[in-house]
Design a protein around this motif. Structure first.
Motif, PDB file in Angstrom:
ATOM      1  N   HIS A 135      -3.125 -44.592   4.034  1.00  0.00           N
ATOM      2  CA  HIS A 135      -2.817 -45.526   5.121  1.00  0.00           C
ATOM      3  C   HIS A 135      -3.157 -44.998   6.513  1.00  0.00           C
ATOM      4  O   HIS A 135      -2.867 -45.654   7.510  1.00  0.00           O
ATOM      5  CB  HIS A 135      -1.339 -45.918   5.063  1.00  0.00           C
ATOM      6  CG  HIS A 135      -1.004 -46.749   3.867  1.00  0.00           C
ATOM      7  ND1 HIS A 135      -1.202 -48.107   3.829  1.00  0.00           N
ATOM      8  CD2 HIS A 135      -0.518 -46.403   2.648  1.00  0.00           C
ATOM      9  CE1 HIS A 135      -0.841 -48.571   2.642  1.00  0.00           C
ATOM     10  NE2 HIS A 135      -0.412 -47.556   1.912  1.00  0.00           N
ATOM     11  N   THR A 136      -3.758 -43.818   6.588  1.00  0.00           N
ATOM     12  CA  THR A 136      -4.252 -43.305   7.858  1.00  0.00           C
ATOM     13  C   THR A 136      -5.754 -43.074   7.753  1.00  0.00           C
ATOM     14  O   THR A 136      -6.290 -42.862   6.659  1.00  0.00           O
ATOM     15  CB  THR A 136      -3.556 -41.991   8.266  1.00  0.00           C
ATOM     16  OG1 THR A 136      -3.765 -41.014   7.243  1.00  0.00           O
ATOM     17  CG2 THR A 136      -2.075 -42.202   8.490  1.00  0.00           C
ATOM     18  N   LEU A 137      -6.405 -43.111   8.881  1.00  0.00           N
ATOM     19  CA  LEU A 137      -7.858 -42.964   8.922  1.00  0.00           C
ATOM     20  C   LEU A 137      -8.187 -41.565   9.431  1.00  0.00           C
ATOM     21  O   LEU A 137      -7.912 -41.237  10.591  1.00  0.00           O
ATOM     22  CB  LEU A 137      -8.451 -44.026   9.839  1.00  0.00           C
ATOM     23  CG  LEU A 137      -9.965 -44.175   9.850  1.00  0.00           C
ATOM     24  CD1 LEU A 137     -10.477 -44.551   8.470  1.00  0.00           C
ATOM     25  CD2 LEU A 137     -10.372 -45.235  10.858  1.00  0.00           C
ATOM     26  N   SER A 138      -8.733 -40.726   8.575  1.00  0.00           N
ATOM     27  CA  SER A 138      -9.068 -39.361   8.960  1.00  0.00           C
ATOM     28  C   SER A 138     -10.476 -39.294   9.543  1.00  0.00           C
ATOM     29  O   SER A 138     -11.450 -39.675   8.887  1.00  0.00           O
ATOM     30  CB  SER A 138      -8.969 -38.419   7.758  1.00  0.00           C
ATOM     31  OG  SER A 138      -9.389 -37.116   8.110  1.00  0.00           O
ATOM     32  N   LEU A 139     -10.549 -38.821  10.774  1.00  0.00           N
ATOM     33  CA  LEU A 139     -11.842 -38.573  11.426  1.00  0.00           C
ATOM     34  C   LEU A 139     -12.003 -37.073  11.655  1.00  0.00           C
ATOM     35  O   LEU A 139     -12.697 -36.643  12.573  1.00  0.00           O
ATOM     36  CB  LEU A 139     -11.916 -39.313  12.763  1.00  0.00           C
ATOM     37  CG  LEU A 139     -11.581 -40.810  12.758  1.00  0.00           C
ATOM     38  CD1 LEU A 139     -11.810 -41.404  14.150  1.00  0.00           C
ATOM     39  CD2 LEU A 139     -12.410 -41.555  11.725  1.00  0.00           C
ATOM     40  N   VAL A 140     -11.369 -36.277  10.810  1.00  0.00           N
ATOM     41  CA  VAL A 140     -11.384 -34.824  10.943  1.00  0.00           C
ATOM     42  C   VAL A 140     -12.646 -34.264  10.308  1.00  0.00           C
ATOM     43  O   VAL A 140     -13.037 -34.687   9.214  1.00  0.00           O
ATOM     44  CB  VAL A 140     -10.130 -34.218  10.282  1.00  0.00           C
ATOM     45  CG1 VAL A 140     -10.183 -32.705  10.284  1.00  0.00           C
ATOM     46  CG2 VAL A 140      -8.879 -34.699  10.997  1.00  0.00           C
ATOM     47  N   SER A 141     -13.280 -33.309  10.978  1.00  0.00           N
ATOM     48  CA  SER A 141     -14.547 -32.773  10.487  1.00  0.00           C
ATOM     49  C   SER A 141     -14.372 -31.678   9.450  1.00  0.00           C
ATOM     50  O   SER A 141     -15.341 -31.276   8.804  1.00  0.00           O
ATOM     51  CB  SER A 141     -15.365 -32.227  11.662  1.00  0.00           C
ATOM     52  OG  SER A 141     -14.700 -31.124  12.250  1.00  0.00           O
ATOM     53  N   SER A 142     -13.154 -31.173   9.271  1.00  0.00           N
ATOM     54  CA  SER A 142     -12.971 -29.962   8.475  1.00  0.00           C
ATOM     55  C   SER A 142     -12.469 -30.192   7.058  1.00  0.00           C
ATOM     56  O   SER A 142     -12.181 -29.228   6.356  1.00  0.00           O
ATOM     57  CB  SER A 142     -11.997 -29.022   9.192  1.00  0.00           C
ATOM     58  OG  SER A 142     -10.751 -29.644   9.397  1.00  0.00           O
ATOM     59  N   SER A 143     -12.352 -31.439   6.607  1.00  0.00           N
ATOM     60  CA  SER A 143     -11.898 -31.637   5.241  1.00  0.00           C
ATOM     61  C   SER A 143     -12.298 -33.003   4.730  1.00  0.00           C
ATOM     62  O   SER A 143     -12.533 -33.932   5.501  1.00  0.00           O
ATOM     63  CB  SER A 143     -10.374 -31.479   5.146  1.00  0.00           C
ATOM     64  OG  SER A 143      -9.721 -32.448   5.937  1.00  0.00           O
ATOM     65  N   CYS A 144     -12.384 -33.091   3.397  1.00  0.00           N
ATOM     66  CA  CYS A 144     -12.682 -34.347   2.726  1.00  0.00           C
ATOM     67  C   CYS A 144     -11.820 -34.418   1.473  1.00  0.00           C
ATOM     68  O   CYS A 144     -11.219 -33.434   1.064  1.00  0.00           O
ATOM     69  CB  CYS A 144     -14.160 -34.418   2.336  1.00  0.00           C
ATOM     70  SG  CYS A 144     -15.291 -34.382   3.751  1.00  0.00           S
ATOM     71  N   ALA A 145     -11.777 -35.571   0.852  1.00  0.00           N
ATOM     72  CA  ALA A 145     -11.011 -35.722  -0.383  1.00  0.00           C
ATOM     73  C   ALA A 145     -11.774 -35.108  -1.550  1.00  0.00           C
ATOM     74  O   ALA A 145     -12.986 -35.276  -1.673  1.00  0.00           O
ATOM     75  CB  ALA A 145     -10.747 -37.202  -0.653  1.00  0.00           C
TER      76      ALA A 145
ATOM     77  N   CYS B  14      -0.170 -41.314  16.310  1.00  0.00           N
ATOM     78  CA  CYS B  14       0.903 -42.319  16.331  1.00  0.00           C
ATOM     79  C   CYS B  14       0.412 -43.682  15.856  1.00  0.00           C
ATOM     80  O   CYS B  14       1.199 -44.489  15.352  1.00  0.00           O
ATOM     81  CB  CYS B  14       1.470 -42.453  17.748  1.00  0.00           C
ATOM     82  SG  CYS B  14       2.460 -41.050  18.281  1.00  0.00           S
ATOM     83  N   CYS B  15      -0.879 -43.916  15.998  1.00  0.00           N
ATOM     84  CA  CYS B  15      -1.453 -45.197  15.605  1.00  0.00           C
ATOM     85  C   CYS B  15      -2.135 -45.134  14.242  1.00  0.00           C
ATOM     86  O   CYS B  15      -2.730 -46.130  13.795  1.00  0.00           O
ATOM     87  CB  CYS B  15      -2.448 -45.670  16.660  1.00  0.00           C
ATOM     88  SG  CYS B  15      -1.719 -45.897  18.300  1.00  0.00           S
ATOM     89  N   GLY B  16      -2.079 -43.966  13.584  1.00  0.00           N
ATOM     90  CA  GLY B  16      -2.630 -43.853  12.242  1.00  0.00           C
ATOM     91  C   GLY B  16      -4.039 -43.321  12.159  1.00  0.00           C
ATOM     92  O   GLY B  16      -4.673 -43.419  11.098  1.00  0.00           O
ATOM     93  N   ILE B  17      -4.555 -42.725  13.244  1.00  0.00           N
ATOM     94  CA  ILE B  17      -5.897 -42.137  13.242  1.00  0.00           C
ATOM     95  C   ILE B  17      -5.763 -40.631  13.470  1.00  0.00           C
ATOM     96  O   ILE B  17      -5.143 -40.198  14.444  1.00  0.00           O
ATOM     97  CB  ILE B  17      -6.788 -42.764  14.329  1.00  0.00           C
ATOM     98  CG1 ILE B  17      -6.967 -44.260  14.050  1.00  0.00           C
ATOM     99  CG2 ILE B  17      -8.145 -42.072  14.380  1.00  0.00           C
ATOM    100  CD1 ILE B  17      -7.770 -44.984  15.119  1.00  0.00           C
ATOM    101  N   ILE B  18      -6.347 -39.850  12.572  1.00  0.00           N
ATOM    102  CA  ILE B  18      -6.220 -38.396  12.631  1.00  0.00           C
ATOM    103  C   ILE B  18      -7.523 -37.798  13.169  1.00  0.00           C
ATOM    104  O   ILE B  18      -8.603 -38.013  12.599  1.00  0.00           O
ATOM    105  CB  ILE B  18      -5.914 -37.807  11.243  1.00  0.00           C
ATOM    106  CG1 ILE B  18      -4.763 -38.565  10.580  1.00  0.00           C
ATOM    107  CG2 ILE B  18      -5.606 -36.322  11.350  1.00  0.00           C
ATOM    108  CD1 ILE B  18      -3.471 -38.554  11.371  1.00  0.00           C
ATOM    109  N   VAL B  19      -7.430 -37.072  14.276  1.00  0.00           N
ATOM    110  CA  VAL B  19      -8.582 -36.404  14.885  1.00  0.00           C
ATOM    111  C   VAL B  19      -8.183 -34.978  15.241  1.00  0.00           C
ATOM    112  O   VAL B  19      -7.012 -34.605  15.176  1.00  0.00           O
ATOM    113  CB  VAL B  19      -9.067 -37.133  16.156  1.00  0.00           C
ATOM    114  CG1 VAL B  19      -9.540 -38.548  15.842  1.00  0.00           C
ATOM    115  CG2 VAL B  19      -7.970 -37.159  17.213  1.00  0.00           C
TER     116      VAL B  19
END
Length: 451
Positions: free
Chosen positions: A42-52, A360-365
């Motif tokens: 339910h969150t959107l990951s825009l992180v460059s250092s990990s993937c599923a 807080c809005c569900g986007i991870i950076v």
């Protein structure tokens, strides 16, 4: 609770029993693990250092190999009972060598930071000179950061980028010839352009240095030919297995044409020195279940599905960079040539504020330092966006524009009250979170597993 005496016949039985027992015997922990799965969906990951990771890699990491203690390398163990461990590690080594075109591969390092530490400890003496990329310009802490072991044990000289955000190769050469470092490190943690490994090697040869390439952030692009490979250009290459290989937390040490040549100043070859650097010099028993997970991830990395994912990563990065530029944000380096988009923030909004407000809005950076940085690493003036997870969700270019539009609209509503304090109305937070969840539902995280 009565013990379950039903025999476990295979890995699938073990995993099923394990989950059932965990839910029955430790509901608190099981609930936390379930909550994390929900958070990721339910969150959107825009992180460059990990993937599923893939389900197969996840299962391998939970294998019965965790019960086995070993030291040494396949065929040269200090413990008994290693028949299947040897087979697994040999498989991981073979796949790593095949995937990257390497002559040597070590798969025991617990992380890329460990791998870097092991390589440097094997090839440097305390006080020796190391030339690495400055953290403010995109380098990693292990490449010479003053708060890392490299800054504590070695004399570190740092190179950076030009005013255009590109690696200053002329500066690298000048510093290398002036200081004659024992090792030059190339590779980055927040750099969006192609790295010229051949040019680095030419500089290293001219200065009489050993070249270490860290490709943790671009390993998948290197493996699929979408970024030049350092394997034969560098004497040694390191990478982690989780950032762009969809694998477990862990590291690899690789070497190409120099693997069987003698290390300058030493009697042993690079391959021999690198094996001994991990065990017994720096690390004891490896996590053999994680080596199995690495083997699974490396197998996946040789599949058409992985190649298609890397292609989407590049398309997505181009779309994200263009979308931020359309909102008049500076993209450091002008564009992306890998999976990274590094943007400089504006309007008094720091990286710390942007990171917190977006979460807080569900986007991870990730907040990130940028060239010319004046703020601390806990504050920063930029954001580092990565497109690996976005590509796993099959977010297309139009979807990328929608994601960037949402990020920019959230930041426009933020009122900075200091370097880390800000105001964002709760009603707006909730409205934005609903929009983020709608995007997540449109591009589910499990989608890549079904293709």
């Amino acid at each position: 609770m009565a013990a379950n005496t039903e025999p476990l016949k295979n890995q699938a039985d073990l995993l099923r029993r394990g989950m059932a027992d965990l839910r029955a015997e430790d509901a608190e922990l099981a609930g936390i693990l379930d909550a994390e799965v929900t958070r990721q969906h339910h969150t959107l990951s825009l992180v460059s250092s990990s993937c599923a990771v893939t389900p197969g890699t996840l299962a391998a990491s939970a294998s019965a190999l965790v019960n086995v203690t070993v030291e040494g390398t396949p065929g040269r163990r200090y413990h008994a009972g290693c028949e299947n461990v040897d087979r697994v590690e040999s498989l991981a080594i073979r796949r790593a060598r095949e995937l990257f075109g390497a002559q040597y591969a070590g798969v025991q390092s617990h992380s890329a930071s460990n791998a870097n530490a092991q390589v440097l400890a094997a090839l440097l003496e305390p006080g020796d000179t190391l030339l690495g990329m400055a953290h403010d310009h995109g380098g990693h802490l292990t490449h010479g950061g003053p708060v890392a072991f490299t800054g504590a044990y070695y004399k570190v000289i740092r190179y950076g980028t030009t005013s255009d955000g590109l690696i200053d190769y002329d500066q690298v050469r000048q510093l290398a010839l002036a200081h004659r470092p024992r090792i030059i490190i190339c590779g980055a943690t927040a750099y969006s352009r192609v790295i010229d490994f051949e040019r680095f090697r030419a500089i290293a040869d001219e200065a009489g240095a050993i070249l270490l390439a860290d490709i943790s952030h671009i390993a998948g692009l290197v493996a699929t030919g979408r970024h030049p490979s350092p394997i034969d250009a560098a004497h040694v290459t390191t990478t982690c297995t989780h950032k762009q290989l969809a694998g477990p937390r862990g590291g690899l040490i690789l070497s190409g044409r120099d693997a069987h040549t003698k290390v300058p100043g030493l009697k042993s070859t690079f391959s021999r020195v690198l094996d001994q650097a991990v065990f017994p010099r720096m690390q004891g028993a490896p996590a053999v279940n994680m080596i199995a997970a690495k083997a699974a991830a490396l197998g996946y990395a040789m599949s058409p599905a992985f190649d298609a994912w890397m292609e989407r990563i590049r398309i997505t990065a181009d779309a994200v960079a263009s979308a931020f530029q359309a909102y008049d944000y500076e993209v450091v380096g002008g564009r992306s040539e890998n999976h990274t988009v590094l943007i400089r923030l504006r309007g008094g909004i720091t990286g710390a504020i942007a990171e917190s407000a977006l979460e807080c809005c569900g986007i991870i950076v990730n907040k990130n330092r940028v060239p010319g940085e004046t703020r601390s690493s806990l504050v920063t003036s930029g954001l580092c966006i990565g497109t690996g997870s976005m590509a796993q969700r099959y977010i297309d270019p139009e979807g990328c524009r929608r994601v960037v539009d949402l990020v920019c609209r959230i930041l426009d509503e933020v009122t900075p009250l200091g370097e880390q304090e800000y105001r964002l109305e709760p009603a707006l937070q909730e409205r934005f979170r609903i929009q983020v969840e709608a995007l997540c539902a449109m591009y589910p995280i499990t989608d890549y597993m079904e293709h």
